[in-house]
Scaffold this active site. Structure first.
Site, PDB file in Angstrom:
ATOM      1  N   ASN A   1      16.877  42.797  57.832  1.00 20.21           N
ATOM      2  CA  ASN A   1      15.575  42.130  57.890  1.00 20.21           C
ATOM      3  C   ASN A   1      14.717  42.585  59.069  1.00 20.21           C
ATOM      4  OD1 ASN A   1      17.582  40.749  59.478  1.00 20.21           O
ATOM      5  ND2 ASN A   1      16.162  39.036  59.702  1.00 20.21           N
ATOM      6  N   HIS A   2      15.302  43.066  60.143  1.00 20.31           N
ATOM      7  CA  HIS A   2      14.496  43.483  61.300  1.00 20.31           C
ATOM      8  C   HIS A   2      13.783  44.823  61.100  1.00 20.31           C
ATOM      9  CE1 HIS A   2      17.136  40.754  64.004  1.00 20.31           C
ATOM     10  NE2 HIS A   2      16.170  40.082  63.398  1.00 20.31           N
TER      11      HIS A   2
ATOM     12  N   ASP B   1      24.965  47.703  64.570  1.00 18.01           N
ATOM     13  CA  ASP B   1      23.634  47.721  65.182  1.00 18.01           C
ATOM     14  C   ASP B   1      23.583  48.542  66.469  1.00 18.01           C
ATOM     15  OD1 ASP B   1      23.046  45.940  63.198  1.00 18.01           O
ATOM     16  OD2 ASP B   1      22.114  44.471  64.513  1.00 18.01           O
TER      17      ASP B   1
ATOM     18  N   GLU C   1      18.249  49.095  62.521  1.00 17.44           N
ATOM     19  CA  GLU C   1      17.158  48.132  62.406  1.00 17.44           C
ATOM     20  C   GLU C   1      16.756  47.483  63.728  1.00 17.44           C
ATOM     21  OE1 GLU C   1      17.731  44.288  60.631  1.00 17.44           O
ATOM     22  OE2 GLU C   1      19.894  44.546  60.740  1.00 17.44           O
ATOM     23  N   ASN C   2      17.601  47.567  64.747  1.00 19.13           N
ATOM     24  CA  ASN C   2      17.302  46.949  66.048  1.00 19.13           C
ATOM     25  C   ASN C   2      17.169  47.990  67.163  1.00 19.13           C
ATOM     26  OD1 ASN C   2      17.398  44.146  65.237  1.00 19.13           O
ATOM     27  ND2 ASN C   2      19.575  44.487  64.909  1.00 19.13           N
TER      28      ASN C   2
END
Length: 134
Positions: free
Chosen positions: A72-73, A13, A44-45
């Site tokens: 999921n983010h 991440d 994603e983050n």
């Protein structure tokens, strides 16, 4: 001409501005020094801890990232669906059923065929298809 060995770098991440700044500072020289052929990074983050933007995607590509994975983010940004549909190297989890975009990338690196598949686990997560069956 194919290479007998590919040097692939997988980054976890990248979180917010600090993560993108460190990517800018450290990735290009690392690629050169270690002769890295292909870079996969989880983005994603990267938008303040939740989601990703088109600007961040462009920055990541310009710094040397080849494929951007997510989890999921990715859905935290309202533009996620259009970004996933218009960018073949931005991947959603492949086991998110009925979602825009795709969960895999297939291409060529140094004359070798390569595939990247992005899957998400199910423990303490929103129900998704089984990653092993997918």
């Amino acid at each position: 001409m194919t290479k007998d060995q590919l040097n692939i770098l997988l980054l976890g991440d990248l979180i917010g501005t600090p993560g993108i700044e460190q990517l800018f500072l450290k990735l290009p020289p690392l690629i050169k020094r270690e002769k890295i052929d292909f870079v996969i990074a989880n983005g994603e983050n990267s938008d303040n801890g939740f989601g990703i933007t088109e600007d961040i995607i462009d920055k990541m590509k310009s710094y040397g990232v080849n494929v951007i994975t997510s989890g999921n983010h990715i859905w935290s940004n309202e533009d996620a669906s259009s970004l996933l549909e218009q960018t073949d190297y931005l991947l959603r989890p492949h086991n998110y059923y009925d979602s825009p975009g795709k969960g895999y990338w297939i291409g060529e690196v140094c004359g070798n065929g390569i595939a990247v598949v992005n899957l998400i686990g199910r423990y303490n997560m929103t129900p998704v298809d089984c990653p092993f069956q997918t």
